[in-house]
Scaffold this motif. Structure first.
Motif, PDB file in Angstrom:
ATOM      1  N   UNK A 321       0.828  -1.204   0.000  1.00  0.00           N
ATOM      2  CA  UNK A 321       0.000   0.000   0.000  1.00  0.00           C
ATOM      3  C   UNK A 321       0.865   1.259   0.000  1.00  0.00           C
ATOM      4  N   UNK A 322       1.999   1.206   0.731  1.00  0.00           N
ATOM      5  CA  UNK A 322       2.896   2.360   0.793  1.00  0.00           C
ATOM      6  C   UNK A 322       3.477   2.673  -0.584  1.00  0.00           C
ATOM      7  N   UNK A 323       3.876   1.648  -1.335  1.00  0.00           N
ATOM      8  CA  UNK A 323       4.400   1.866  -2.683  1.00  0.00           C
ATOM      9  C   UNK A 323       3.331   2.488  -3.573  1.00  0.00           C
ATOM     10  N   UNK A 324       2.084   2.009  -3.428  1.00  0.00           N
ATOM     11  CA  UNK A 324       0.996   2.595  -4.212  1.00  0.00           C
ATOM     12  C   UNK A 324       0.751   4.047  -3.869  1.00  0.00           C
ATOM     13  N   UNK A 325       0.759   4.376  -2.576  1.00  0.00           N
ATOM     14  CA  UNK A 325       0.567   5.770  -2.156  1.00  0.00           C
ATOM     15  C   UNK A 325       1.716   6.634  -2.649  1.00  0.00           C
ATOM     16  N   UNK A 326       2.945   6.097  -2.596  1.00  0.00           N
ATOM     17  CA  UNK A 326       4.106   6.856  -3.044  1.00  0.00           C
ATOM     18  C   UNK A 326       4.024   7.161  -4.535  1.00  0.00           C
ATOM     19  N   UNK A 327       3.553   6.207  -5.330  1.00  0.00           N
ATOM     20  CA  UNK A 327       3.392   6.462  -6.758  1.00  0.00           C
ATOM     21  C   UNK A 327       2.363   7.543  -7.018  1.00  0.00           C
ATOM     22  N   UNK A 328       1.259   7.508  -6.280  1.00  0.00           N
ATOM     23  CA  UNK A 328       0.252   8.560  -6.428  1.00  0.00           C
ATOM     24  C   UNK A 328       0.809   9.912  -5.993  1.00  0.00           C
ATOM     25  N   UNK A 329       1.629   9.898  -4.927  1.00  0.00           N
ATOM     26  CA  UNK A 329       2.216  11.146  -4.428  1.00  0.00           C
ATOM     27  C   UNK A 329       3.154  11.758  -5.461  1.00  0.00           C
ATOM     28  N   UNK A 330       3.977  10.918  -6.119  1.00  0.00           N
ATOM     29  CA  UNK A 330       4.877  11.452  -7.142  1.00  0.00           C
ATOM     30  C   UNK A 330       4.107  12.034  -8.325  1.00  0.00           C
ATOM     31  N   UNK A 331       2.948  11.448  -8.606  1.00  0.00           N
ATOM     32  CA  UNK A 331       2.137  11.985  -9.698  1.00  0.00           C
ATOM     33  C   UNK A 331       1.503  13.313  -9.311  1.00  0.00           C
ATOM     34  N   UNK A 332       1.007  13.424  -8.068  1.00  0.00           N
ATOM     35  CA  UNK A 332       0.365  14.657  -7.610  1.00  0.00           C
ATOM     36  C   UNK A 332       1.380  15.792  -7.531  1.00  0.00           C
ATOM     37  N   UNK A 333       2.603  15.476  -7.066  1.00  0.00           N
ATOM     38  CA  UNK A 333       3.639  16.505  -6.908  1.00  0.00           C
ATOM     39  C   UNK A 333       4.288  16.861  -8.231  1.00  0.00           C
ATOM     40  N   UNK A 334       3.978  16.156  -9.285  1.00  0.00           N
ATOM     41  CA  UNK A 334       4.493  16.483 -10.601  1.00  0.00           C
ATOM     42  C   UNK A 334       5.847  15.917 -10.917  1.00  0.00           C
ATOM     43  N   UNK A 335       6.377  15.062 -10.024  1.00  0.00           N
ATOM     44  CA  UNK A 335       7.673  14.450 -10.318  1.00  0.00           C
ATOM     45  C   UNK A 335       7.547  13.528 -11.530  1.00  0.00           C
ATOM     46  N   UNK A 336       6.556  12.662 -11.488  1.00  0.00           N
ATOM     47  CA  UNK A 336       6.236  11.795 -12.631  1.00  0.00           C
ATOM     48  C   UNK A 336       4.726  11.865 -12.819  1.00  0.00           C
ATOM     49  N   UNK A 337       4.291  12.371 -13.924  1.00  0.00           N
ATOM     50  CA  UNK A 337       2.848  12.611 -14.098  1.00  0.00           C
ATOM     51  C   UNK A 337       2.201  11.679 -15.115  1.00  0.00           C
ATOM     52  N   UNK A 338       2.912  10.651 -15.580  1.00  0.00           N
ATOM     53  CA  UNK A 338       2.330   9.754 -16.568  1.00  0.00           C
ATOM     54  C   UNK A 338       1.141   8.988 -15.974  1.00  0.00           C
ATOM     55  N   UNK A 339       0.214   8.618 -16.866  1.00  0.00           N
ATOM     56  CA  UNK A 339      -0.992   7.907 -16.411  1.00  0.00           C
ATOM     57  C   UNK A 339      -0.650   6.525 -15.873  1.00  0.00           C
ATOM     58  N   UNK A 340       0.463   5.955 -16.358  1.00  0.00           N
ATOM     59  CA  UNK A 340       0.854   4.632 -15.865  1.00  0.00           C
ATOM     60  C   UNK A 340       1.168   4.654 -14.375  1.00  0.00           C
ATOM     61  N   UNK A 341       1.778   5.758 -13.918  1.00  0.00           N
ATOM     62  CA  UNK A 341       2.133   5.874 -12.505  1.00  0.00           C
ATOM     63  C   UNK A 341       0.873   5.894 -11.640  1.00  0.00           C
ATOM     64  N   UNK A 342      -0.108   6.700 -12.051  1.00  0.00           N
ATOM     65  CA  UNK A 342      -1.354   6.808 -11.293  1.00  0.00           C
ATOM     66  C   UNK A 342      -2.086   5.458 -11.282  1.00  0.00           C
ATOM     67  N   UNK A 343      -2.170   4.811 -12.430  1.00  0.00           N
ATOM     68  CA  UNK A 343      -2.903   3.540 -12.524  1.00  0.00           C
ATOM     69  C   UNK A 343      -2.237   2.452 -11.679  1.00  0.00           C
ATOM     70  N   UNK A 344      -0.909   2.344 -11.776  1.00  0.00           N
ATOM     71  CA  UNK A 344      -0.208   1.331 -10.986  1.00  0.00           C
ATOM     72  C   UNK A 344      -0.330   1.604  -9.495  1.00  0.00           C
ATOM     73  N   UNK A 345      -0.310   2.868  -9.090  1.00  0.00           N
ATOM     74  CA  UNK A 345      -0.491   3.204  -7.682  1.00  0.00           C
ATOM     75  C   UNK A 345      -1.855   2.772  -7.168  1.00  0.00           C
ATOM     76  N   UNK A 346      -2.901   3.017  -7.972  1.00  0.00           N
ATOM     77  CA  UNK A 346      -4.255   2.621  -7.568  1.00  0.00           C
ATOM     78  C   UNK A 346      -4.368   1.099  -7.484  1.00  0.00           C
ATOM     79  N   UNK A 347      -3.804   0.393  -8.462  1.00  0.00           N
ATOM     80  CA  UNK A 347      -3.870  -1.064  -8.454  1.00  0.00           C
ATOM     81  C   UNK A 347      -3.144  -1.649  -7.240  1.00  0.00           C
ATOM     82  N   UNK A 348      -1.987  -1.102  -6.886  1.00  0.00           N
ATOM     83  CA  UNK A 348      -1.256  -1.598  -5.721  1.00  0.00           C
ATOM     84  C   UNK A 348      -2.059  -1.403  -4.438  1.00  0.00           C
ATOM     85  N   UNK A 349      -2.724  -0.274  -4.312  1.00  0.00           N
ATOM     86  CA  UNK A 349      -3.541  -0.025  -3.112  1.00  0.00           C
ATOM     87  C   UNK A 349      -4.717  -0.989  -3.060  1.00  0.00           C
ATOM     88  N   UNK A 350      -5.361  -1.205  -4.206  1.00  0.00           N
ATOM     89  CA  UNK A 350      -6.491  -2.145  -4.245  1.00  0.00           C
ATOM     90  C   UNK A 350      -6.030  -3.543  -3.837  1.00  0.00           C
TER      91      UNK A 350
END
Length: 582
Positions: A321-350
């Protein structure tokens, strides 16, 4: 001239012989061709006859299979209807609850026999599902023989074992190369190769588990859905652009954490594969699970082992879950904004939330089951009503094969007979003895004798089956009764000094292994047979289990673990004579 004439004559003879030889060769050639033609004709006729015989057999088998399928479906339907009727009768007050429990257990035995025996092949199977239809098309993956079903299950376990070690190896190798060779940045190709392997892994697991479900395995749906999510994440990760930039260490932090999580997943898989498989075989042997079942979930380990596995699982789920949240955080902060990052973060949390919920659900179910077992009382008479009563027979005896769980193993209670006894003194035997007049059946004999010899309360034993009788060399019919000791802690061994010198416990699978075993060939009435001797050391003593006791335990172990021994049995013929008259 004479020389020339002789030379001409010799040449004529040679030519004549050559001509004769050529004629013979031509004849042989004609004869050979005729034989070949006859052989071809014969093989053609045999192939036609074989085809007709095969067609007749398939047609006959198809008709018999259709009849058996109809009988199996009808019987399964009748069991379900009767169970529903009994439940409604209890609600209406027309049936006593205790009687209902007894009848329910009898129906459960009938259902278990139907579902676990060869007749299970003729029951309607589960639908293939969209996943199998999408990958395999209309191919039928239902095995018609149980040995093939079990091979499919064992192949699934082997696949899990192999991938567990690769789960440790690949991410560890990538992290080591990142630090020592790649200057702290991952190149794209190795990471994408690993993600492609993950896609293959999770697709293979999902495919195998769907095939197992079609063949009767009780796999929780979440574990298959979990692999669907993981497949989607691996597929999406393949499109994730990985560049070696000056700040790649920050941008690749999610990849580093994901690889560390994968290493933890590999450790958890190794523990699960080790504990769950052994635990499942124990549950199958005790009749608590079916042969085609896989696991109950992540918490199928036994007491002691489960407390090692649980913390690792919960830490693994939290880290996921932490890895998923971290991926979402990097997307929100603009470090990496690709859709793959957001999708993989959501899948890891699920996946993390689903794994945690399923683990907790399994723990709750296990605690409820154990509480029910502590409150329930076992009636040793259950299941005996359909057994015919027996009369006093001087040449009839019964022994109790009493089994219990300890760690990952199943143990059997054995005794060493008193040296004061006139027969078989000092030998290892199973609790049991001769039939008395008040014994209504062989089960009663075995339980009574066990109570008299070792102080085993019959209420602690749940009888599950009776084996085919054995006949000793003294013409005594010995009936083995298999029972489960439900609460080992409640059993306080009290050896009868007049009959028993000591009591000990031996692992049941000892009698399937070639280790610590000797054999001796005997002959009686022209029949050569083998006597097996098993040496077992416990409490600084070595016990020798042999002869009829060893033969009975080999038969019991083969039944419980559902496999033959690792050695040739070849028992004496008189052990199993005149079964129909017993």
């Amino acid at each position: 001239m004479l020389f020339i004439g002789n030379w001409v004559n010799h040449q004529s003879i040679d030519l004549f012989e050559m001509g004769d030889s050529t004629a013979r060769d031509g004849g042989d050639k004609t004869l050979s061709e005729r034989n070949v033609a006859e052989e071809v004709s014969r093989l053609v006729e045999q192939s036609k006859e074989l085809q007709e015989s095969a067609s007749t057999l398939i047609s006959r088998n198809s008709q018999e299979e259709s009849s058996l399928r109809q009988r199996a479906v009808t019987l399964d339907s009748d069991i379900k209807k009767l169970r529903t009727f009994i439940g409604s009768s209890v609600k209406k007050g027309n049936l006593d609850s205790k009687h209902e429990e007894k009848l329910g257990e009898e129906l459960s035995r009938a259902s278990y026999t139907l579902g676990e025996g060869d007749a299970a092949t003729f029951l309607p199977c589960k639908s293939h599902g969209r996943f199998l239809r999408m990958l395999l098309g209309p191919i039928n993956v239902r095995a018609n023989r149980q040995d093939i079903q079990l091979k499919v299950k064992e192949e699934y376990y082997s696949f899990r074992d192999r991938t567990a070690y690769l789960f440790l190896f690949f991410p560890s190798l990538l992290l080591v190369l990142r630090s020592s060779v790649w200057d702290g940045c991952f190149p794209a190709l190795p990471v994408q190769i690993y993600q492609a392997w993950l896609l293959f892994l999770y697709t293979g697991l999902a495919l195998r588990e769907n095939i197992l479900r079609v063949n009767g395995s009780d796999i929780r749906p979440w574990w298959i859905y979990h692999h669907y999510f993981a497949m989607a994440m691996a597929l999406i990760s393949l499109t994730w652009e990985i560049e070696r930039q000056p700040d790649c260490s920050q941008k690749q932090k999610g990849i580093q954490l994901f690889l560390r999580w994968a290493i933890m997943q590999g450790v958890a898989m190794l523990l699960q594969n080790r504990y769950q498989r052994q635990r499942l075989y124990t549950r199958i042997a005790l009749g608590k699970a079916r042969r085609m079942d896989v696991v109950w979930g992540e918490t199928a380990g036994v007491k002691g082992q489960i407390w090692i596995l649980l913390p690792i699982l919960f830490v693994l789920q939290a880290f996921e879950a932490y890895v998923g949240v971290l991926l979402l955080k990097t997307a929100v902060m603009g470090v990496i904004s690709e859709w793959q990052v957001v999708t993989c973060g959501i899948l890891l949390i699920i996946m993390a939330v689903g794994n945690f919920a399923n683990t907790v659900q399994t723990l709750v179910l296990k605690s409820q089951f154990k509480a029910k077992m502590r409150k329930g009382k076992i009636d040793p008479s259950i299941g005996q009503s359909n057994r015919s009563a027996i009369h006093k027979r001087p040449n009839r005896a019964a022994v109790l094969i009493c089994l219990f769980e300890e760690g990952d193993d199943i143990y059997v209670i054995l005794t060493q007979r008193s040296s004061k006894l006139s027969s078989h003194s000092g030998e290892v035997s199973l609790p049991g003895g001769r039939t008395d007049e008040e014994d209504t059946d062989d089960i009663r004999t075995a339980l009574r004798e066990a109570e008299e010899e070792i102080g085993l309360d019959p209420a602690l034993v749940d009888v599950i089956t009776v084996l085919e009788p054995f006949v000793s060399k003294f013409n005594v019919t010995v009936v083995p009764v298999i029972g489960i000791l439900r609460d080992k802690q409640s059993f306080n061994p009290i050896p009868n000094p007049g009959e028993v010198e000591s009591i000990f416990y031996a692992p049941l699978d000892l009698f399937l292994k070639d280790k610590n075993r000797r054999q001796e060939e005997k002959e009686l009435g022209g029949n050569k047979y083998l006597l097996h001797y098993f040496d077992y050391e416990t409490n600084n003593r070595v016990y020798v289990i042999w002869a009829l006791t060893a033969g009975i335990l080999i038969a019991a172990a083969s039944l419980v673990f559902r496999r033959p021994p690792d050695f040739e049995e070849r028992p004496p013929n008189f052990w199993h004579k005149n079964h129909s008259k017993l």
